[in-house]
Design a protein around this motif. Structure first.
Motif, PDB file in Angstrom:
ATOM      1  N   ASP A  18     -23.634  15.842   5.817  1.00  0.00           N
ATOM      2  CA  ASP A  18     -24.882  16.537   6.149  1.00  0.00           C
ATOM      3  C   ASP A  18     -25.134  17.722   5.204  1.00  0.00           C
ATOM      4  OD1 ASP A  18     -22.745  17.962   7.127  1.00  0.00           O
ATOM      5  OD2 ASP A  18     -23.719  18.556   8.992  1.00  0.00           O
ATOM      6  N   PHE A  19     -24.681  17.584   3.955  1.00  0.00           N
ATOM      7  CA  PHE A  19     -24.846  18.645   2.960  1.00  0.00           C
ATOM      8  C   PHE A  19     -26.311  19.044   2.850  1.00  0.00           C
ATOM      9  CE2 PHE A  19     -25.726  20.038  -1.389  1.00  0.00           C
ATOM     10  CZ  PHE A  19     -24.830  21.081  -1.500  1.00  0.00           C
ATOM     11  N   ASP A  20     -26.551  20.353   2.868  1.00  0.00           N
ATOM     12  CA  ASP A  20     -27.896  20.900   2.769  1.00  0.00           C
ATOM     13  C   ASP A  20     -27.928  21.923   1.637  1.00  0.00           C
ATOM     14  OD1 ASP A  20     -29.783  23.338   3.756  1.00  0.00           O
ATOM     15  OD2 ASP A  20     -30.601  21.388   4.344  1.00  0.00           O
ATOM     16  N   VAL A  21     -28.802  21.697   0.664  1.00  0.00           N
ATOM     17  CA  VAL A  21     -28.874  22.560  -0.514  1.00  0.00           C
ATOM     18  C   VAL A  21     -29.145  24.012  -0.129  1.00  0.00           C
ATOM     19  CG1 VAL A  21     -30.180  23.071  -2.623  1.00  0.00           C
ATOM     20  CG2 VAL A  21     -29.532  20.722  -2.092  1.00  0.00           C
ATOM     21  N   ASP A  22     -30.111  24.243   0.738  1.00  0.00           N
ATOM     22  CA  ASP A  22     -30.451  25.623   1.104  1.00  0.00           C
ATOM     23  C   ASP A  22     -29.292  26.335   1.799  1.00  0.00           C
ATOM     24  OD1 ASP A  22     -33.022  25.640  -0.008  1.00  0.00           O
ATOM     25  OD2 ASP A  22     -33.810  24.608   1.755  1.00  0.00           O
ATOM     26  N   LYS A  23     -28.593  25.633   2.662  1.00  0.00           N
ATOM     27  CA  LYS A  23     -27.432  26.250   3.316  1.00  0.00           C
ATOM     28  C   LYS A  23     -26.334  26.549   2.298  1.00  0.00           C
ATOM     29  CE  LYS A  23     -28.190  24.419   7.908  1.00  0.00           C
ATOM     30  NZ  LYS A  23     -27.702  23.534   8.964  1.00  0.00           N
ATOM     31  N   TRP A  24     -26.130  25.617   1.372  1.00  0.00           N
ATOM     32  CA  TRP A  24     -25.117  25.841   0.341  1.00  0.00           C
ATOM     33  C   TRP A  24     -25.490  27.041  -0.527  1.00  0.00           C
ATOM     34  CZ3 TRP A  24     -20.389  25.487  -1.050  1.00  0.00           C
ATOM     35  CH2 TRP A  24     -20.018  25.602  -2.373  1.00  0.00           C
ATOM     36  N   LEU A  25     -26.733  27.104  -0.949  1.00  0.00           N
ATOM     37  CA  LEU A  25     -27.164  28.209  -1.803  1.00  0.00           C
ATOM     38  C   LEU A  25     -27.095  29.552  -1.081  1.00  0.00           C
ATOM     39  CD1 LEU A  25     -30.179  26.588  -3.674  1.00  0.00           C
ATOM     40  CD2 LEU A  25     -27.885  27.040  -4.563  1.00  0.00           C
ATOM     41  N   SER A  26     -27.155  29.542   0.233  1.00  0.00           N
ATOM     42  CA  SER A  26     -27.068  30.800   0.983  1.00  0.00           C
ATOM     43  C   SER A  26     -25.661  31.385   0.998  1.00  0.00           C
ATOM     44  CB  SER A  26     -27.571  30.607   2.416  1.00  0.00           C
ATOM     45  OG  SER A  26     -26.634  29.889   3.186  1.00  0.00           O
ATOM     46  N   VAL A  27     -24.645  30.581   0.693  1.00  0.00           N
ATOM     47  CA  VAL A  27     -23.267  31.089   0.696  1.00  0.00           C
ATOM     48  C   VAL A  27     -22.714  31.312  -0.715  1.00  0.00           C
ATOM     49  CG1 VAL A  27     -22.723  30.097   2.929  1.00  0.00           C
ATOM     50  CG2 VAL A  27     -22.171  28.816   0.863  1.00  0.00           C
ATOM     51  N   VAL A  28     -23.435  30.839  -1.725  1.00  0.00           N
ATOM     52  CA  VAL A  28     -22.999  31.028  -3.116  1.00  0.00           C
ATOM     53  C   VAL A  28     -23.572  32.345  -3.628  1.00  0.00           C
ATOM     54  CG1 VAL A  28     -23.062  30.080  -5.457  1.00  0.00           C
ATOM     55  CG2 VAL A  28     -22.893  28.543  -3.494  1.00  0.00           C
ATOM     56  N   PRO A  29     -22.722  33.233  -4.151  1.00  0.00           N
ATOM     57  CA  PRO A  29     -23.251  34.515  -4.635  1.00  0.00           C
ATOM     58  C   PRO A  29     -23.932  34.369  -6.004  1.00  0.00           C
ATOM     59  CG  PRO A  29     -20.873  34.423  -4.958  1.00  0.00           C
ATOM     60  CD  PRO A  29     -21.264  33.161  -4.231  1.00  0.00           C
ATOM     61  N   PHE A  30     -25.098  34.946  -6.122  1.00  0.00           N
ATOM     62  CA  PHE A  30     -25.839  34.974  -7.384  1.00  0.00           C
ATOM     63  C   PHE A  30     -26.242  36.406  -7.663  1.00  0.00           C
ATOM     64  CE2 PHE A  30     -26.630  30.715  -5.724  1.00  0.00           C
ATOM     65  CZ  PHE A  30     -26.357  29.931  -6.829  1.00  0.00           C
ATOM     66  N   LYS A  31     -26.130  36.799  -8.915  1.00  0.00           N
ATOM     67  CA  LYS A  31     -26.556  38.144  -9.287  1.00  0.00           C
ATOM     68  C   LYS A  31     -28.071  38.200  -9.456  1.00  0.00           C
ATOM     69  CE  LYS A  31     -25.657  41.897 -12.476  1.00  0.00           C
ATOM     70  NZ  LYS A  31     -24.865  42.379 -13.595  1.00  0.00           N
ATOM     71  N   GLU A  32     -28.628  37.157 -10.049  1.00  0.00           N
ATOM     72  CA  GLU A  32     -30.063  37.122 -10.346  1.00  0.00           C
ATOM     73  C   GLU A  32     -30.713  35.903  -9.688  1.00  0.00           C
ATOM     74  OE1 GLU A  32     -31.526  39.498 -12.117  1.00  0.00           O
ATOM     75  OE2 GLU A  32     -29.704  40.505 -12.780  1.00  0.00           O
ATOM     76  N   GLN A  33     -31.950  36.038  -9.290  1.00  0.00           N
ATOM     77  CA  GLN A  33     -32.680  34.947  -8.643  1.00  0.00           C
ATOM     78  C   GLN A  33     -32.827  33.735  -9.563  1.00  0.00           C
ATOM     79  OE1 GLN A  33     -33.509  34.683  -5.487  1.00  0.00           O
ATOM     80  NE2 GLN A  33     -34.510  32.694  -5.748  1.00  0.00           N
ATOM     81  N   TRP A  34     -33.015  33.948 -10.866  1.00  0.00           N
ATOM     82  CA  TRP A  34     -33.184  32.833 -11.793  1.00  0.00           C
ATOM     83  C   TRP A  34     -31.941  31.944 -11.810  1.00  0.00           C
ATOM     84  CZ3 TRP A  34     -29.878  31.973 -15.791  1.00  0.00           C
ATOM     85  CH2 TRP A  34     -29.124  33.054 -16.263  1.00  0.00           C
TER      86      TRP A  34
END
Length: 69
Positions: A39-55
């Motif tokens: 049930d992998f969900d891209v938005d949920k995954w991206l919410s836990v991965v740290p990013f410095k910049e939005q791009w």
């Protein structure tokens, strides 16, 4: 979706293959991710991965999209 557990390292790998244009390997690693996280969900995954910049987040989202997510 269940909490991410190892080997979550497969998740970015298929995106990398997709961005390189290697759809064969992108599909292979996408299947590995789906086998572990059906049930992998891209938005949920991206919410836990740290990013410095939005791009960076948007570029990663595009890689996941190209890999079939």
């Amino acid at each position: 979706m269940a909490a991410f557990r190892l080997p979550a390292s497969h998740i970015p790998e298929h995106g990398c293959w997709a961005m390189l244009g290697d759809t064969k390997n992108a599909r292979l690693y996408r299947r590995k991710v789906r086998a572990i996280y059906p049930d992998f969900d891209v938005d949920k995954w991206l919410s836990v991965v740290p990013f410095k910049e939005q791009w960076q987040k948007e570029q990663y989202r595009e890689a996941l999209r190209r890999a079939g997510f």
